[in-house]
Structure formats: C-alpha cells, structure tokens
Scaffold this active site. Structure first.
Site, PDB file in Angstrom:
ATOM      1  N   CYS A 261      41.874 -55.358  12.589  1.00 16.93           N
ATOM      2  CA  CYS A 261      40.737 -56.091  13.141  1.00 16.93           C
ATOM      3  C   CYS A 261      40.379 -55.542  14.520  1.00 16.93           C
ATOM      4  O   CYS A 261      41.253 -55.161  15.292  1.00 16.93           O
ATOM      5  CB  CYS A 261      41.142 -57.558  13.273  1.00 16.93           C
TER       6      CYS A 261
ATOM      7  N   CYS B 291      42.376 -66.665  11.658  1.00 18.54           N
ATOM      8  CA  CYS B 291      41.870 -66.036  12.875  1.00 18.54           C
ATOM      9  C   CYS B 291      42.254 -66.911  14.069  1.00 18.54           C
ATOM     10  O   CYS B 291      42.079 -68.131  14.033  1.00 18.54           O
ATOM     11  CB  CYS B 291      40.355 -65.870  12.801  1.00 18.54           C
TER      12      CYS B 291
ATOM     13  N   GLN C 237      27.288 -69.090  26.104  1.00 15.34           N
ATOM     14  CA  GLN C 237      28.520 -68.368  26.440  1.00 15.34           C
ATOM     15  C   GLN C 237      29.592 -68.692  25.407  1.00 15.34           C
ATOM     16  O   GLN C 237      29.793 -69.862  25.083  1.00 15.34           O
ATOM     17  CB  GLN C 237      29.010 -68.785  27.832  1.00 15.34           C
TER      18      GLN C 237
ATOM     19  N   CYS D 115      28.783 -58.285  33.052  1.00 16.88           N
ATOM     20  CA  CYS D 115      29.812 -58.065  32.030  1.00 16.88           C
ATOM     21  C   CYS D 115      30.108 -56.568  31.909  1.00 16.88           C
ATOM     22  O   CYS D 115      30.777 -56.142  30.970  1.00 16.88           O
ATOM     23  CB  CYS D 115      29.374 -58.647  30.688  1.00 16.88           C
TER      24      CYS D 115
HETATM   25  C1  LIG Z   1      24.408 -61.841  30.021  1.00 25.24           C
HETATM   26  S1  LIG Z   1      23.070 -62.769  29.349  1.00 25.24           S
HETATM   27  C2  LIG Z   1      22.938 -64.000  30.568  1.00 25.24           C
HETATM   28  C3  LIG Z   1      22.771 -65.363  30.015  1.00 25.24           C
HETATM   29  C4  LIG Z   1      22.850 -66.547  30.948  1.00 25.24           C
HETATM   30  N1  LIG Z   1      22.878 -66.251  32.346  1.00 25.24           N
HETATM   31  C5  LIG Z   1      24.033 -67.405  30.554  1.00 25.24           C
HETATM   32  O1  LIG Z   1      25.032 -67.446  31.282  1.00 25.24           O
HETATM   33  O2  LIG Z   1      23.979 -68.028  29.488  1.00 25.24           O
HETATM   34  C6  LIG Z   1      21.731 -61.696  29.684  1.00 25.24           C
HETATM   35  C7  LIG Z   1      20.376 -62.237  29.312  1.00 25.24           C
HETATM   36  O3  LIG Z   1      19.382 -61.277  29.688  1.00 25.24           O
HETATM   37  C8  LIG Z   1      18.335 -61.277  28.749  1.00 25.24           C
HETATM   38  N2  LIG Z   1      17.616 -59.994  28.888  1.00 25.24           N
HETATM   39  C9  LIG Z   1      18.002 -58.781  28.433  1.00 25.24           C
HETATM   40  N3  LIG Z   1      17.112 -57.833  28.778  1.00 25.24           N
HETATM   41  C10 LIG Z   1      16.142 -58.461  29.479  1.00 25.24           C
HETATM   42  C11 LIG Z   1      14.943 -58.013  30.112  1.00 25.24           C
HETATM   43  N4  LIG Z   1      14.582 -56.736  30.084  1.00 25.24           N
HETATM   44  N5  LIG Z   1      14.183 -58.928  30.730  1.00 25.24           N
HETATM   45  C12 LIG Z   1      14.542 -60.229  30.784  1.00 25.24           C
HETATM   46  N6  LIG Z   1      15.677 -60.708  30.209  1.00 25.24           N
HETATM   47  C13 LIG Z   1      16.464 -59.838  29.560  1.00 25.24           C
HETATM   48  C14 LIG Z   1      19.042 -61.491  27.428  1.00 25.24           C
HETATM   49  O4  LIG Z   1      18.154 -61.994  26.461  1.00 25.24           O
HETATM   50  C15 LIG Z   1      20.160 -62.474  27.820  1.00 25.24           C
HETATM   51  O5  LIG Z   1      19.747 -63.801  27.630  1.00 25.24           O
END
Ligand SMILES: C[S@@+](CC[C@H](N)C(=O)[O-])C[C@H]1O[C@@H](n2cnc3c(N)ncnc32)[C@H](O)[C@@H]1O
Length: 445
Positions: free
Chosen positions: A59, A154, A277, A403
């Site tokens: 896995c 799992c 999350q 991340c």
């Molecule tokens: C790491 S997640 C963060 C989510 C949020 N802060 C949370 O903790 O639930 C990154 C977010 O960026 C958005 N995203 C990715 N590319 C983007 C872009 N070019 N413009 C605006 N948002 C974007 C994704 O859809 C996603 O929801």
C-alpha cells in the site's frame, strides 16, 4: 534516498529505513540524481519498528510505519530546514519543534476505495498455488491505474469505515453485478468514498458505472439496513472513463446531502464534493497556530487567500473587523458563505476565481489593504503575480501555511527584502507519510 559515490539515489519499491544496508540496482541516472530499485535488504537498521499494518509494503498509504514516530517528526523538521535554509538560503534563525499529531492511526476523516475486476498480486501470491478471485475492493497500487489490492483492515480511518467497506465488498461478491474493469471500461460497482466526523455523522458516496436503478437502490438500501447510523448516503452514476466526480451531480439516497464537523463551537457543513482538511483534530491545531501567529486585532482587515470552504476565514472572523476569502472553486465559495451563515458570522466576504485574476491592485483598492494576510496555497505555491500584489498591498503580517516547503521557500525568497521571517512552525498532519505542513510568519520590516 541514499548516496552512491556522492550522487543522490532515490529508492523505489521496498521500504527502507535510515541505517539499513541494502543492495540496489540503479535503473535511471541523470547528472544530478539517479533512481534505484532495492534488490535485497542485507541488514536491517536498529531503529526499525514492526509495521502495524498487514498491507505494509504494497500500500502507498503509511509508508513510514516501520520508523518510530519521534524519528519521523525529526525527519520532517529536517525536510523543512533543508528546503528553507540549506537549499533556499533563507534568513531563518530558528525552527520551532514540530507539532506532532496526537493520533498516529485512525486520524483521517475521508478515504476512497475502488472496486476492480483486476486484482494486484504480490510476488508471493504470484508464486503460490492459490487461485485468487480477481474482483476486489481496496486501494490502487501506486502508479497502477488498472490494479487494485484488497484491503482487509485499514488503520487510517476510524469505525465504521472498515466495516462499511467489507460489507460492500461482500454484497458486491454475492450479487450478480460485475466489479468495474478499468481497462475494458465495463462493470457496475466502481468506487466508494467514506467520510467520518468527530460529530459521529457518517457520509457514504458510491459510484456506479451504469444507471441500473433497481440494483443501485437495492445496494444503497442493503447498506443502510446494515448501517442505520449513516447520516448521508449518496451515489453517482459515472459512465466516464475516469473516476473523477467533480463534473457529476450526486444523488442523495438517504439523510442530508452533507455532514457537519464542529471546531471550537463553529459548525462546518461538508457536502459530497467539498474539501475539508482530512485530519480534523490536527487541522484544529493548525488553525489555532495560524490564528495565534496572525495576532489579529478587532480593527484588522484580514485576507484569507486560497480559502477553500472558508474554514480559516470563519475560524478567525471573531477576532477581526472583516475577513475576505478568495478561492478558485465556486462550490467551495458557496460552502464558505453557508458556513458563515450557519454560524451567524456577518463580517466575511468571499470571492471565487483564479487568484492571479481576482487579486489585483483594483481589488485591493476596492476592499482595502489587508492588515494581516493569511495564505494557504496548493502544493504548487503562489503565482509570482499574486506575490507582487501582496508586496504592493503591504500587510503588516503574513502567515503562510504550506503543504510543500520547497515552493514555500521559493515564494518566501520574493518577500524577504521587505519582511522578516520571524516564526517557522512545522506541523505534522499525516503520520507515517513524508508529508509535512509548515507555517511561517513574516512581519514587515
Ligand atoms: C491547501 S488548500 C487550502 C484550503 C483551506 N485553507 C483549508 O484549510 O481548508 C488550497 C486551496 O487553494 C485552491 N486553489 C488552487 N489553485 C488556486 C488558484 N489558482 N486560485 C485560487 N484558489 C486556488 C484550491 O481549490 C484549494 O481549496
């Protein structure tokens, strides 16, 4: 990863631990790095511990479970140091001790399992006399879209995740309807997503490959009879070649079309397609760290970039005068607005669109310069144009949640002439994996 004659060699296949002695075969070599395959473990490192899962080695899920958690955390801190300091040459004076996850198993709230008519066989199974049933429900083998290996137990998601998967597997075996064949693009049972919550609400979303309504209804009903505690049972009919459901409409068979997660008294509604999350307890820690570092005052205008379903924006709203969230996915922005509404939060504004198109100087003039800016971009980091607008907007503080420390380091390099890096705080959201979340606070010089 290891080094041979000074060259970095990334190892695939067999899981290794620091201190193992292994024979490897180099399968691919470039000037800067090579890739190798482990042929034989000659001697095992003293640091190794017994993996807890029977699926370890096949896995792709918990690849570090043979390494004690304390050493995993050290390694993740080292990853952050390498990206920011050793490779990125950023002026970082201190990295805070990583915040570990209290739960190291059963910490995920969402898993997807695949039905397949093409079972993956391990080398031992290939060499055995046993005839294996090709129909399985489990995880894809890493890098193989067509092969799935069966999961018995799992350790990632709490009950009733395992029980629901095993029930559906047995139900599908007993029925006359076929498991999906990813190569021939035929079959009926395709995929199942299970979502659990700390509120005990459970969502199940089944993908069927064909619109055979009787069989869809009887599968859903049988599952519901066996698990009456499922609070949201949904399905998709997906006749496309790929498993993605973002362009499909879910149908709610039972309960509400969403589940709810609660954090510090705030309720967050999670629809079938919504992002949330995946380690909720540790997400709470991450958000508290973000909020503490942001040091928001009641007069502050806060921007929350890449807001997703507005979780951080709503989480910090009480401290601020106003919070503005921007996010690419329109459905997520709808969820963000609903999440403000159901929590009686009235000082948030949300905008949907590509960050580099939405966040321009005109947007800043219209909505005001942020006092504090929180940003949580995807793995690719932020676009240069977005960083330029942030520089022009001159927030006093920036809290950058990432991340991927490599792209975070690249982005920070474009800000450090005007900002001090004053806190670096790694957080472990995913024990037994190489992933690490890193929060950096910048204050204006
Ligand atoms: C790491 S997640 C963060 C989510 C949020 N802060 C949370 O903790 O639930 C990154 C977010 O960026 C958005 N995203 C990715 N590319 C983007 C872009 N070019 N413009 C605006 N948002 C974007 C994704 O859809 C996603 O929801």
């Amino acid at each position: 990863m290891t080094k041979v004659d000074g060259q970095v060699v990334f190892l695939n296949g067999t899981e290794v631990a620091p201190g193992d002695v292994v024979d490897i075969e180099v399968v691919f070599s470039k000037k800067k790095f090579a890739e190798g395959r482990v042929l034989r473990v000659v001697s095992k490192s003293v640091i190794r511990q017994e993996p807890f899962c029977a699926h370890f080695g096949v896995c792709g899920g918990c690849k570090w479970q043979h390494i004690p958690y304390t050493l995993q955390k050290d390694q993740k801190t080292r990853q952050v140091h390498d990206q920011l300091v050793r490779i990125g040459h950023l002026p970082v004076t201190e990295i805070q001790p990583i915040v570990g996850s209290e739960k190291t198993t059963f910490y995920r709230n969402k898993l997807e399992f695949t039905f397949s008519a093409s079972r993956w066989l391990t080398p031992e199974e290939v060499n055995s006399e046993t005839e294996y049933n090709q129909n399985v429900l489990g995880f894809h083998v890493p890098r193989r879209f067509d092969k799935v290996f069966p999961i018995e137990h799992c350790h990632l998601q709490p009950d009733p995740s395992n029980a629901i998967r095993l029930f559906l597997r047995d139900y599908a075996h007993a029925s006359e309807w076929p498991f999906y064949d990813h190569v021939a693009h035929e079959g009926f049972f395709r995929n199942v997503m299970i979502r659990t919550t700390t509120t005990q609400q459970v969502m199940v979303v089944i993908q069927f490959a064909r619109p055979i309504q009787d069989q869809i209804d009887s599968t859903c009903q049988a599952l519901l009879d066996a698990f009456p505690n499922i609070t949201s049972l949904n399905y998709f009919v997906n006749s496309k070649r790929n498993d993605s459901y973002q362009d499909l409409e879910p149908i709610c068979f039972h309960g509400k079309p969403y589940i709810e997660e609660v954090m510090e008294g705030l309720t967050f509604r999670i629809g079938v397609k919504s992002f949330y999350q995946t380690n909720p307890e540790q997400a709470f820690e991450l958000y508290k760290i973000t909020r503490d570092l942001a040091e928001i005052k009641s007069t502050d205008l806060v921007y929350d970039l890449y807001t997703g379903t507005g979780t951080i924006a709503n989480f910090v709203a009480k401290q601020a005068r106003q919070v503005i969230g921007v996010e690419y996915v329109p459905e997520a922005i709808e969820d963000a607005k609903i999440n403000s509404e159901i929590n009686q939060i009235t000082n948030t504004l949300f905008f949907a669109g590509d960050m580099k198109k939405v966040l321009d100087t005109e947007f800043i003039e219209r909505h005001g310069r942020p006092d504090v800016l929180i940003t949580d971009p995807p793995r690719a980091g932020m676009d240069k144009e977005v960083i330029e607008v942030i520089r022009q907007a001159q927030p006093h503080r920036i809290v950058y949640v990432s991340c991927n420390a490599a792209t975070q380091a690249r982005d920070l390099a474009l800000l450090i002439d005007e900002y001090h890096i004053d806190t670096v705080q790694p957080v472990d959201m995913f024990p037994h994996t190489h992933h690490v979340e890193n929060v950096v606070r910048l204050t204006r010089k």
